[in-house]
Design an enzyme around this catalytic site. Structure first.
Site, PDB file in Angstrom:
ATOM      1  N   GLU A  96     -20.039   8.264   3.026  1.00  0.00           N
ATOM      2  CA  GLU A  96     -21.210   9.064   2.652  1.00  0.00           C
ATOM      3  C   GLU A  96     -21.656   8.781   1.219  1.00  0.00           C
ATOM      4  O   GLU A  96     -22.844   8.867   0.906  1.00  0.00           O
ATOM      5  CB  GLU A  96     -20.913  10.566   2.825  1.00  0.00           C
ATOM      6  CG  GLU A  96     -20.790  11.002   4.275  1.00  0.00           C
ATOM      7  CD  GLU A  96     -22.067  10.723   5.062  1.00  0.00           C
ATOM      8  OE1 GLU A  96     -23.164  10.826   4.472  1.00  0.00           O
ATOM      9  OE2 GLU A  96     -21.969  10.394   6.252  1.00  0.00           O
ATOM     10  N   VAL A  97     -20.713   8.450   0.348  1.00  0.00           N
ATOM     11  CA  VAL A  97     -21.083   8.086  -1.026  1.00  0.00           C
ATOM     12  C   VAL A  97     -21.853   6.769  -1.018  1.00  0.00           C
ATOM     13  O   VAL A  97     -22.880   6.630  -1.707  1.00  0.00           O
ATOM     14  CB  VAL A  97     -19.835   7.981  -1.922  1.00  0.00           C
ATOM     15  CG1 VAL A  97     -20.192   7.418  -3.303  1.00  0.00           C
ATOM     16  CG2 VAL A  97     -19.177   9.351  -2.064  1.00  0.00           C
ATOM     17  N   LEU A  98     -21.382   5.794  -0.245  1.00  0.00           N
ATOM     18  CA  LEU A  98     -22.094   4.523  -0.128  1.00  0.00           C
ATOM     19  C   LEU A  98     -23.488   4.749   0.439  1.00  0.00           C
ATOM     20  O   LEU A  98     -24.471   4.170  -0.050  1.00  0.00           O
ATOM     21  CB  LEU A  98     -21.313   3.556   0.770  1.00  0.00           C
ATOM     22  CG  LEU A  98     -19.940   3.104   0.272  1.00  0.00           C
ATOM     23  CD1 LEU A  98     -19.290   2.163   1.284  1.00  0.00           C
ATOM     24  CD2 LEU A  98     -20.051   2.406  -1.079  1.00  0.00           C
ATOM     25  N   ARG A  99     -23.601   5.581   1.446  1.00  0.00           N
ATOM     26  CA  ARG A  99     -24.918   5.886   2.028  1.00  0.00           C
ATOM     27  C   ARG A  99     -25.828   6.536   0.999  1.00  0.00           C
ATOM     28  O   ARG A  99     -27.019   6.199   0.907  1.00  0.00           O
ATOM     29  CB  ARG A  99     -24.768   6.814   3.241  1.00  0.00           C
ATOM     30  CG  ARG A  99     -24.196   6.153   4.469  1.00  0.00           C
ATOM     31  CD  ARG A  99     -24.137   7.101   5.643  1.00  0.00           C
ATOM     32  NE  ARG A  99     -25.467   7.559   6.047  1.00  0.00           N
ATOM     33  CZ  ARG A  99     -25.675   8.427   7.041  1.00  0.00           C
ATOM     34  NH1 ARG A  99     -24.643   8.921   7.705  1.00  0.00           N
ATOM     35  NH2 ARG A  99     -26.883   8.795   7.362  1.00  0.00           N
ATOM     36  N   ASP A 120     -26.236   0.488 -15.026  1.00  0.00           N
ATOM     37  CA  ASP A 120     -25.553   0.957 -16.232  1.00  0.00           C
ATOM     38  C   ASP A 120     -24.059   1.149 -15.985  1.00  0.00           C
ATOM     39  O   ASP A 120     -23.637   1.504 -14.880  1.00  0.00           O
ATOM     40  CB  ASP A 120     -26.174   2.294 -16.676  1.00  0.00           C
ATOM     41  CG  ASP A 120     -25.463   2.872 -17.884  1.00  0.00           C
ATOM     42  OD1 ASP A 120     -25.628   2.304 -18.978  1.00  0.00           O
ATOM     43  OD2 ASP A 120     -24.732   3.869 -17.722  1.00  0.00           O
ATOM     44  N   GLU A 175     -24.700  -4.194 -16.718  1.00  0.00           N
ATOM     45  CA  GLU A 175     -24.225  -3.895 -18.071  1.00  0.00           C
ATOM     46  C   GLU A 175     -22.698  -3.976 -18.047  1.00  0.00           C
ATOM     47  O   GLU A 175     -22.012  -2.997 -17.774  1.00  0.00           O
ATOM     48  CB  GLU A 175     -24.684  -2.506 -18.523  1.00  0.00           C
ATOM     49  CG  GLU A 175     -24.378  -2.262 -19.998  1.00  0.00           C
ATOM     50  CD  GLU A 175     -24.192  -0.796 -20.350  1.00  0.00           C
ATOM     51  OE1 GLU A 175     -24.378  -0.450 -21.527  1.00  0.00           O
ATOM     52  OE2 GLU A 175     -23.819   0.001 -19.468  1.00  0.00           O
TER      53      GLU A 175
END
Length: 337
Positions: A96-99, A120, A175
């Protein structure tokens, strides 16, 4: 820079609270779209500063404790908090974080038609240590050992690949100060997929020289080594100064070279000043050699292209949270002298 909504002004926009919102400080979403459209009409690319390395700890208006726990979008425990930035760190293992993050990039592309993205804090993403206190000598064990955060690397490769699929002309910049190998090689080669990395050691070298040496003590060999020290066939964005050097308790290159003389001798009506003449000459030389040797692209820090007789500072405790110096004097453009 500072487009994604953030509550804390002095973070320069790097403590994001709302990843899908353009900051209302600068105008409406429609006005941002208009600015990008006008830039495109003039043949300009517009790049967005993307902060996917961490997020604001704010609970009321941010992602922190979104479901009432510490580990919805972020790692729980010490792995989920950046000790220097006082912010939360994403858990790139979670689907879900990747999505969420990939959809965020897709949304900025589809909604605003940005042409590229500057990611960043990539060094913080690449290593479990977050790069804190590490010198990165070039030993390959530093880049391929257990300190490397493989999940973050996979996310960055996915992000670059997805953006390429959306737009073959997209530009991505990392970065990263560590010199991670293959960071700027295509995903098809097993690389992470960025087009450029920022040459962060270059402005650090210039500020070091300006603070610690007189200009007749500058070592050309040392300067050239810093300007040319980059990975073979991995492109670099060179720059002479940035907000890291000029705003975080320090001064711009112009101020280091000319200091108080800028207040009294920058006008065409002023008496000639050897300090101003020498300072401007050295400023041009610094930019010329950085532009020539530093990399395959060049970044200009806003305001260093004209004489700016005022220091810059962001609202903080030391100046009673004043916004007075948090600006450039654009009125000088219309001032004939």
């Amino acid at each position: 820079m500072a487009i994604m909504e953030h509550a804390y002004y002095a973070s320069f926009g790097y403590q994001v609270t709302s990843f899908y919102a353009a900051s209302s400080r600068y105008g409406t979403p429609e006005e941002l779209k208009y600015m990008i459209d006008v830039a495109h009409k003039h043949g300009l690319y517009v790049l967005l500063d993307v902060v996917h390395s961490h997020a604001s700890k704010n609970v009321q208006d941010g992602l922190n404790q979104f479901d009432g726990t510490n580990s919805c979008f972020f790692h729980d425990g010490s792995r989920g908090e950046h000790s220097l930035w006082d912010s939360r760190l994403f858990n790139y293992m979670e689907y879900e974080v990747l999505r969420f993050l990939l959809s965020n990039l897709r949304w900025w592309h589809d909604e605003y038609s940005f042409d590229g993205y500057r990611f960043d804090g990539v060094t913080s993403m690449l290593y479990h240590s977050r790069g804190i206190g590490e010198g990165f000598s070039g030993d390959y064990n530093e880049y391929f050992g257990l300190n490397v955060d493989t999940d973050a690397i996979i996310y960055l490769a996915l992000a670059n690949q997805m953006l390429r699929n959306q737009n073959k002309e997209v530009i991505t910049i990392a970065e990263d100060v560590s010199g991670m190998p293959t960071l700027c090689r295509p995903v098809s080669e097993g690389g992470i997929g960025f087009d450029y990395r920022l040459g962060m050691a270059i402005p650090d070298k210039w500020i070091e020289y300006l603070k610690e040496k007189t200009d007749d003590e500058w070592e050309m060999g040392n300067i050239v080594h810093t300007l040319t020290n980059r990975r073979w066939k991995e492109d670099t964005v060179a720059y002479a100064e940035s907000h890291d050097q000029a705003l975080v308790g320090d001064k711009t290159i112009a101020f280091w070279l000319m200091d108080k003389e800028m207040y009294t001798h920058m006008s065409t009506l002023s008496e000639p000043s050897i300090i101003i003449d020498r300072g401007l000459s050295l400023h041009k030389m610094i930019r010329l050699i950085t532009h020539s040797l530093g990399g395959e692209a060049y970044l200009n820090f806003m305001g260093n292209e004209f004489g700016h007789p005022e220091w810059l500072d962001f609202p903080r405790v030391g100046n009673n949270d004043s916004y007075h110096y948090a600006r450039r004097q654009w009125n000088l453009v219309d001032d004939d002298p």
